[in-house]
Design a protein around this motif. Structure first.
Motif, PDB file in Angstrom:
ATOM      1  N   ASP A 288      -7.594  47.345 -20.736  1.00 32.66           N
ATOM      2  CA  ASP A 288      -6.085  46.762 -21.222  1.00 32.66           C
ATOM      3  C   ASP A 288      -5.206  47.596 -21.103  1.00 32.66           C
ATOM      4  O   ASP A 288      -4.110  47.729 -21.715  1.00 32.66           O
ATOM      5  N   ALA A 289      -5.319  48.795 -20.747  1.00 31.03           N
ATOM      6  CA  ALA A 289      -4.225  49.825 -20.356  1.00 31.03           C
ATOM      7  C   ALA A 289      -3.058  49.375 -19.813  1.00 31.03           C
ATOM      8  O   ALA A 289      -2.939  48.740 -18.634  1.00 31.03           O
ATOM      9  N   GLY A 290      -2.011  49.703 -20.499  1.00 30.74           N
ATOM     10  CA  GLY A 290      -0.705  49.189 -19.810  1.00 30.74           C
ATOM     11  C   GLY A 290      -0.165  47.704 -19.978  1.00 30.74           C
ATOM     12  O   GLY A 290       0.809  47.265 -19.561  1.00 30.74           O
ATOM     13  N   LYS A 291      -1.086  46.890 -20.602  1.00 30.23           N
ATOM     14  CA  LYS A 291      -0.911  45.759 -20.763  1.00 30.23           C
ATOM     15  C   LYS A 291      -0.220  45.048 -22.112  1.00 30.23           C
ATOM     16  O   LYS A 291      -0.190  45.791 -23.074  1.00 30.23           O
TER      17      LYS A 291
ATOM     18  N   THR B 290      -0.911  40.859 -19.254  1.00 27.66           N
ATOM     19  CA  THR B 290      -1.044  41.761 -18.090  1.00 27.66           C
ATOM     20  C   THR B 290      -0.012  43.133 -18.165  1.00 27.66           C
ATOM     21  O   THR B 290       0.709  43.391 -19.168  1.00 27.66           O
ATOM     22  N   THR B 291       0.024  43.620 -16.872  1.00 30.41           N
ATOM     23  CA  THR B 291       0.814  45.110 -16.872  1.00 30.41           C
ATOM     24  C   THR B 291       2.166  44.559 -16.680  1.00 30.41           C
ATOM     25  O   THR B 291       3.172  45.753 -16.623  1.00 30.41           O
TER      26      THR B 291
ATOM     27  N   PRO C 237       4.265  46.449 -23.732  1.00 29.08           N
ATOM     28  CA  PRO C 237       2.766  46.682 -23.528  1.00 29.08           C
ATOM     29  C   PRO C 237       2.412  47.101 -24.869  1.00 29.08           C
ATOM     30  O   PRO C 237       3.008  48.059 -25.753  1.00 29.08           O
TER      31      PRO C 237
ATOM     32  N   ASP D 296      -0.458  52.031 -23.905  1.00 31.69           N
ATOM     33  CA  ASP D 296       0.136  52.468 -22.585  1.00 31.69           C
ATOM     34  C   ASP D 296      -0.633  52.787 -21.403  1.00 31.69           C
ATOM     35  O   ASP D 296      -1.971  52.266 -21.474  1.00 31.69           O
ATOM     36  N   THR D 297      -0.346  53.569 -20.711  1.00 28.13           N
ATOM     37  CA  THR D 297      -1.220  53.720 -19.198  1.00 28.13           C
ATOM     38  C   THR D 297      -2.471  54.431 -19.676  1.00 28.13           C
ATOM     39  O   THR D 297      -3.473  54.428 -19.000  1.00 28.13           O
TER      40      THR D 297
ATOM     41  N   THR E 151       0.817  51.505 -28.113  1.00 29.39           N
ATOM     42  CA  THR E 151       2.357  51.924 -28.152  1.00 29.39           C
ATOM     43  C   THR E 151       3.130  51.632 -29.232  1.00 29.39           C
ATOM     44  O   THR E 151       2.405  50.982 -30.468  1.00 29.39           O
TER      45      THR E 151
END
Length: 267
Positions: free
Chosen positions: A12-15, A122-123, A128, A131-132, A137
């Protein structure tokens, strides 16, 4: 099997959540919208807040649907039709889920996603939650803290409701979302017996005070002044639906939205 899966740093990174065109479609058929006592100050001026019976217990809620008669969510646009969107809807599609430990006992609650909303997590999200690198965040931390506060308040509310139920204070509430000619009665809908509230012992009253229960009691009692609001909203919504039946989808989801715009900005 649970519909909720815990968020994972890798997956789920960046989502974040990007609401669909019909953002409240998931709740359009709910008969009642759960609320917490912490929200009552925002809600009681608009709606009658009651208690929906579910098996052997009750939950604090707003009346939303009786049969085909809907008062709060337009099923065509999937948007809120009233005022003051409750937290249960603002916090969707996330909730705290206790993951089982190796011995099968519940572990620490983790932030989890409704898998039916997977396509919209989603990204492409402007805010988000991770974060990536898969770290929270600021928006993610706020959402987590909000869910923690909401869950704590709900747990305390259920303690209050259990105490009220043990004292036999719930009585049926005949709440009509229809008209006198064509009634649409809320099912499993209850209110507090004002007469019996006045007969509580000093110890019972003190116990409610310790639990913060008088906020719920007074908020519920005051909100009954708005008992006619759901029927009024339901009539307006029925008129709106009739007007929308033959409109193109572009018209439905474009500039001709419902009276109260859906706000996904969470503070």
């Amino acid at each position: 099997m649970s519909r909720y899966r815990p968020l994972q740093a890798g997956q789920d990174a960046g989502k974040g959540y990007v609401p669909p065109e019909r953002p409240l479609a998931f709740a359009a058929d709910w008969e009642a919208i759960p609320v917490s006592s912490g929200e009552l100050m925002r809600l009681v001026g608009w709606y009658p807040v009651g208690f929906q019976r579910r098996g052997d217990t009750y939950r604090l809620a707003l009346p939303a649907r009786a049969g085909e008669r809907r008062a709060l969510i337009n099923p065509i646009t999937g948007r809120w039709f009233g005022h003051q969107l409750p937290l249960a809807l603002r916090l969707y599609p996330l909730r705290l889920v206790a993951l089982p430990r190796e011995d099968g006992t519940p572990g620490e609650p983790a932030l989890a996603l409704d898998t039916e909303a997977e396509a919209h997590f989603t990204t492409a999200a402007e805010q988000p939650l991770l974060d990536t690198e898969g770290q929270w965040t600021e928006a993610g931390r706020k959402r987590l803290q909000a869910l923690q506060r909401y869950q704590q308040r709900q747990a305390r509310d259920q303690q209050v409701i259990q105490r009220l139920a043990e004292r036999g204070l719930f009585i049926p509430w005949a709440l009509n979302l229809g008209s006198e000619e064509v009634p649409a009665w809320m099912a499993d809908w209850y209110q507090l017996d004002a007469a019996r509230l006045g007969e509580l012992t000093p110890q019972d009253a003190a116990d409610l005070h310790v639990l913060g229960g008088w906020r719920m009691v007074y908020g519920h009692q005051y909100s009954k002044l708005r008992a006619g609001a759901p029927a009024h909203l339901a009539e307006r919504l029925a008129q709106r639906q009739a007007a929308q039946q033959n409109e193109a989808l572009d018209g439905l989801f474009g500039g001709q939205g419902d009276d109260i715009a859906f706000d996904f900005d969470f503070d």
